[in-house]
Scaffold this motif. Structure first.
Motif, PDB file in Angstrom:
ATOM      1  N   GLU A 118       0.841  -1.193   0.000  1.00  0.00           N
ATOM      2  CA  GLU A 118       0.000   0.000   0.000  1.00  0.00           C
ATOM      3  C   GLU A 118       0.870   1.234   0.000  1.00  0.00           C
ATOM      4  O   GLU A 118       1.932   1.266   0.623  1.00  0.00           O
ATOM      5  CB  GLU A 118      -0.931  -0.001   1.210  1.00  0.00           C
ATOM      6  CG  GLU A 118      -1.985  -1.103   1.166  1.00  0.00           C
ATOM      7  CD  GLU A 118      -2.978  -1.009   2.302  1.00  0.00           C
ATOM      8  OE1 GLU A 118      -2.811  -0.118   3.172  1.00  0.00           O
ATOM      9  OE2 GLU A 118      -3.929  -1.807   2.327  1.00  0.00           O
ATOM     10  N   ARG A 123      -3.836   0.759  -3.299  1.00  0.00           N
ATOM     11  CA  ARG A 123      -3.438  -0.643  -3.208  1.00  0.00           C
ATOM     12  C   ARG A 123      -2.650  -0.958  -4.472  1.00  0.00           C
ATOM     13  O   ARG A 123      -3.127  -0.733  -5.589  1.00  0.00           O
ATOM     14  CB  ARG A 123      -4.656  -1.556  -3.088  1.00  0.00           C
ATOM     15  CG  ARG A 123      -5.484  -1.311  -1.841  1.00  0.00           C
ATOM     16  CD  ARG A 123      -6.576  -2.375  -1.669  1.00  0.00           C
ATOM     17  NE  ARG A 123      -7.416  -2.484  -2.859  1.00  0.00           N
ATOM     18  CZ  ARG A 123      -8.450  -1.677  -3.139  1.00  0.00           C
ATOM     19  NH1 ARG A 123      -8.731  -0.680  -2.314  1.00  0.00           N
ATOM     20  NH2 ARG A 123      -9.172  -1.860  -4.217  1.00  0.00           N
ATOM     21  N   ALA A 142      -7.780   2.552  -6.195  1.00  0.00           N
ATOM     22  CA  ALA A 142      -8.188   3.503  -5.159  1.00  0.00           C
ATOM     23  C   ALA A 142      -9.536   4.086  -5.552  1.00  0.00           C
ATOM     24  O   ALA A 142      -9.758   4.407  -6.724  1.00  0.00           O
ATOM     25  CB  ALA A 142      -7.164   4.625  -4.992  1.00  0.00           C
TER      26      ALA A 142
END
Length: 242
Positions: A118, A123, A142
């Protein structure tokens, strides 16, 4: 998600342009992806929140050096900058200065392509894609949106898997159609990128890493021969809002 193209040239920057680099913003978080030649002056500010480097070739990472200098060599140095990169890929660019000079400004987080991590609200999934050196393709998620990026990559089924249903697919397209023999398997073309985008059912294909003799309009036309979605050639200053 807002994506600003800092540069889209391959190998070296053309006049008024820059090499590979992108600023991706989400909820006030500013993530730089690749920092090739000429990209650092195109950042609105050196105060980005993190950097991801796809691989160690200088047209993708050389301007990490001036970015770190701008953060460290000032009256109030910035906090250490998280920089994600494949293991060992930044050794050369970090050796440009005397040992330790930029250490206080760097939080190096090496990863192996295939890892997940992250970065702020993003991610990040990575995949090892074929190139002369270890190269990490990236998939960022996201806010329900997805950005995929190949770095530099020869043809591979993993490219389409990485870009599956991506809203924006940043794809290396060094050449318009045929790839020279010496680069086959290590670089791609606009035609190949269009095929990968079609397999991935991507939304918007953005062709990047165009070499000096690759005409952007011809590259776009070649990609459209394989892909029916929107196609754009990356250029400095292009902004994509999702």
């Amino acid at each position: 998600m807002r994506i600003t193209v800092l540069g889209g040239c391959g190998a070296w920057p053309l006049r008024g342009e820059a090499c590979s680099g992108f600023l991706v913003e989400q909820d006030g978080y500013r993530l730089a992806i690749d920092l090739g030649y000429g990209t650092m002056p195109r950042l609105p500010s050196p105060d980005v929140d993190a950097v991801i480097i796809s691989h160690g070739h200088p047209d993708h990472c050389a301007d990490l050096n001036p970015l770190l200098r701008a953060r460290v060599l000032r009256d109030r140095p910035a906090r250490p900058l998280p920089v994600f990169a494949p293991g060992g890929s930044l050794d050369a660019v970090l050796a440009l200065d005397r040992p330790g000079m930029l250490d206080s400004g760097l939080d190096l987080r090496e990863f192996t392509p295939g890892d997940r991590f992250e970065a702020g609200p993003f991610r990040v999934e990575t995949a090892l894609l074929p190139h002369w050196v270890p190269n990490a393709g990236l998939r960022l998620s996201a806010g329900g949106q997805v950005l995929a990026y190949t770095g530099d990559s020869g043809p591979s089924p993993d490219v389409a898997r990485l870009a599956r249903n991506a809203d924006v697919f940043l794809a290396e397209a060094s050449y318009v159609d045929a790839v020279p023999e010496e680069a086959v398997g290590f670089l791609s073309s606009a035609t190949i990128a269009g095929g990968s985008a079609a397999q991935a059912a991507a939304g918007h294909l953005v062709l990047t890493h165009l070499l000096a003799e690759t005409e952007p309009a011809a590259a776009v036309d070649a990609a459209r021969s394989r892909f029916r979605g929107e196609v754009t050639a990356a250029r400095s200053g292009l902004v994509l809002r999702l």
